[in-house]
Design a protein around this motif. Structure first.
Motif, mmCIF file in Angstrom:
data_model
loop_
_atom_site.group_PDB
_atom_site.id
_atom_site.type_symbol
_atom_site.label_atom_id
_atom_site.label_comp_id
_atom_site.label_asym_id
_atom_site.label_seq_id
_atom_site.Cartn_x
_atom_site.Cartn_y
_atom_site.Cartn_z
ATOM 1 N N SER A 167 -82.721 30.285 -74.829
ATOM 2 C CA SER A 167 -83.901 30.710 -74.079
ATOM 3 C C SER A 167 -83.626 30.482 -72.598
ATOM 4 O O SER A 167 -82.723 29.725 -72.225
ATOM 5 N N MET A 168 -84.399 31.145 -71.773
ATOM 6 C CA MET A 168 -84.253 30.939 -70.332
ATOM 7 C C MET A 168 -84.499 29.477 -69.971
ATOM 8 O O MET A 168 -83.810 28.920 -69.117
ATOM 9 N N LEU A 169 -85.472 28.857 -70.610
ATOM 10 C CA LEU A 169 -85.780 27.454 -70.303
ATOM 11 C C LEU A 169 -84.630 26.531 -70.672
ATOM 12 O O LEU A 169 -84.310 25.604 -69.926
ATOM 13 N N LEU A 170 -83.993 26.785 -71.813
ATOM 14 C CA LEU A 170 -82.859 25.952 -72.209
ATOM 15 C C LEU A 170 -81.679 26.177 -71.256
ATOM 16 O O LEU A 170 -81.052 25.217 -70.801
ATOM 17 N N ALA A 171 -81.401 27.424 -70.936
ATOM 18 C CA ALA A 171 -80.306 27.720 -70.006
ATOM 19 C C ALA A 171 -80.563 27.047 -68.656
ATOM 20 O O ALA A 171 -79.655 26.452 -68.058
ATOM 21 N N TYR A 172 -81.813 27.118 -68.189
ATOM 22 C CA TYR A 172 -82.186 26.498 -66.915
ATOM 23 C C TYR A 172 -82.027 24.972 -66.999
ATOM 24 O O TYR A 172 -81.494 24.340 -66.078
ATOM 25 N N SER A 173 -82.462 24.388 -68.102
ATOM 26 C CA SER A 173 -82.360 22.930 -68.280
ATOM 27 C C SER A 173 -80.909 22.466 -68.252
ATOM 28 O O SER A 173 -80.582 21.452 -67.624
ATOM 29 N N ILE A 174 -80.033 23.198 -68.922
ATOM 30 C CA ILE A 174 -78.613 22.837 -68.937
ATOM 31 C C ILE A 174 -78.022 23.004 -67.538
ATOM 32 O O ILE A 174 -77.266 22.148 -67.069
ATOM 33 N N ALA A 175 -78.381 24.075 -66.855
ATOM 34 C CA ALA A 175 -77.892 24.291 -65.494
ATOM 35 C C ALA A 175 -78.310 23.138 -64.581
ATOM 36 O O ALA A 175 -77.516 22.678 -63.744
ATOM 37 N N LYS A 176 -79.544 22.659 -64.732
ATOM 38 C CA LYS A 176 -80.033 21.544 -63.909
ATOM 39 C C LYS A 176 -79.232 20.270 -64.167
ATOM 40 O O LYS A 176 -78.956 19.512 -63.245
ATOM 41 N N VAL A 177 -78.862 20.021 -65.425
ATOM 42 C CA VAL A 177 -78.074 18.833 -65.760
ATOM 43 C C VAL A 177 -76.765 18.829 -64.970
ATOM 44 O O VAL A 177 -76.333 17.798 -64.461
ATOM 45 N N PHE A 178 -76.142 20.004 -64.857
ATOM 46 C CA PHE A 178 -74.851 20.102 -64.179
ATOM 47 C C PHE A 178 -74.975 20.500 -62.706
ATOM 48 O O PHE A 178 -73.971 20.634 -62.020
ATOM 49 N N ASP A 179 -76.214 20.687 -62.237
ATOM 50 C CA ASP A 179 -76.482 21.068 -60.850
ATOM 51 C C ASP A 179 -75.750 22.353 -60.474
ATOM 52 O O ASP A 179 -75.064 22.434 -59.452
ATOM 53 N N VAL A 180 -75.862 23.351 -61.371
ATOM 54 C CA VAL A 180 -75.266 24.670 -61.144
ATOM 55 C C VAL A 180 -76.318 25.731 -61.467
ATOM 56 O O VAL A 180 -77.411 25.412 -61.929
ATOM 57 N N THR A 181 -75.975 26.992 -61.239
ATOM 58 C CA THR A 181 -76.889 28.075 -61.590
ATOM 59 C C THR A 181 -76.616 28.544 -63.021
ATOM 60 O O THR A 181 -75.555 28.250 -63.591
ATOM 61 N N ILE A 182 -77.553 29.282 -63.579
ATOM 62 C CA ILE A 182 -77.363 29.854 -64.909
ATOM 63 C C ILE A 182 -76.137 30.774 -64.896
ATOM 64 O O ILE A 182 -75.353 30.793 -65.848
ATOM 65 N N GLU A 183 -75.949 31.509 -63.798
ATOM 66 C CA GLU A 183 -74.792 32.396 -63.687
ATOM 67 C C GLU A 183 -73.480 31.624 -63.667
ATOM 68 O O GLU A 183 -72.445 32.148 -64.078
ATOM 69 N N ASP A 184 -73.506 30.371 -63.186
ATOM 70 C CA ASP A 184 -72.304 29.534 -63.240
ATOM 71 C C ASP A 184 -71.976 29.149 -64.679
ATOM 72 O O ASP A 184 -70.808 29.039 -65.052
ATOM 73 N N LEU A 185 -73.006 28.931 -65.485
ATOM 74 C CA LEU A 185 -72.820 28.497 -66.875
ATOM 75 C C LEU A 185 -72.406 29.605 -67.817
ATOM 76 O O LEU A 185 -71.733 29.363 -68.818
ATOM 77 N N PHE A 186 -72.845 30.821 -67.524
ATOM 78 C CA PHE A 186 -72.593 31.948 -68.430
ATOM 79 C C PHE A 186 -72.013 33.125 -67.672
ATOM 80 O O PHE A 186 -72.506 33.474 -66.599
ATOM 81 N N ASP A 187 -70.985 33.730 -68.224
ATOM 82 C CA ASP A 187 -70.445 34.986 -67.705
ATOM 83 C C ASP A 187 -71.090 36.104 -68.498
ATOM 84 O O ASP A 187 -70.908 36.197 -69.717
ATOM 85 N N PHE A 188 -71.847 36.953 -67.813
ATOM 86 C CA PHE A 188 -72.514 38.076 -68.486
ATOM 87 C C PHE A 188 -71.674 39.333 -68.334
ATOM 88 O O PHE A 188 -71.126 39.594 -67.259
ATOM 89 N N LYS A 189 -71.580 40.104 -69.422
ATOM 90 C CA LYS A 189 -70.810 41.353 -69.414
ATOM 91 C C LYS A 189 -71.576 42.416 -70.170
ATOM 92 O O LYS A 189 -72.393 42.112 -71.032
ATOM 93 N N GLU A 190 -71.274 43.670 -69.859
ATOM 94 C CA GLU A 190 -71.846 44.784 -70.625
ATOM 95 C C GLU A 190 -71.154 44.793 -71.995
ATOM 96 O O GLU A 190 -69.945 44.674 -72.069
ATOM 97 N N GLY A 191 -71.955 44.946 -73.053
ATOM 98 C CA GLY A 191 -71.411 44.901 -74.403
ATOM 99 C C GLY A 191 -70.899 46.132 -74.919
ATOM 100 O O GLY A 191 -70.317 47.020 -74.783
#
Length: 73
Positions: free
Chosen positions: A49-73
């Motif tokens: 979920s967006m909230l979980l992704a945001y929570s994990i990003a906050k733990v590492f002090d990074v952005t959601i985009e830093d945590l996940f590489d998004f690509k067209e499927g």
């Protein structure tokens, strides 16, 4: 015929977790999920979920985009 997701992502959670020498359980406890959820996220088998992704990003002090590489499927 099953519809394919338009976007896919690769998780880099394991990289940030290793850098901080944090266990899967420690991260799970910090963001309020089970260790199994972290395992599935790291294997790209779970869409957070967006909230979980945001929570994990906050733990590492990074952005959601830093945590996940998004690509067209």
């Amino acid at each position: 015929m099953a519809k394919k997701n338009k976007y896919i992502f690769d998780s880099k959670i394991h990289v940030y977790r290793a850098t901080k020498r944090m266990s899967q359980q420690e991260l799970a406890d910090l963001v309020g999920v089970s260790r199994q959820t972290i395992i599935q996220l790291e294997r790209n088998r779970y869409n957070p979920s967006m909230l979980l992704a945001y929570s994990i990003a906050k733990v590492f002090d990074v952005t959601i985009e830093d945590l996940f590489d998004f690509k067209e499927g």
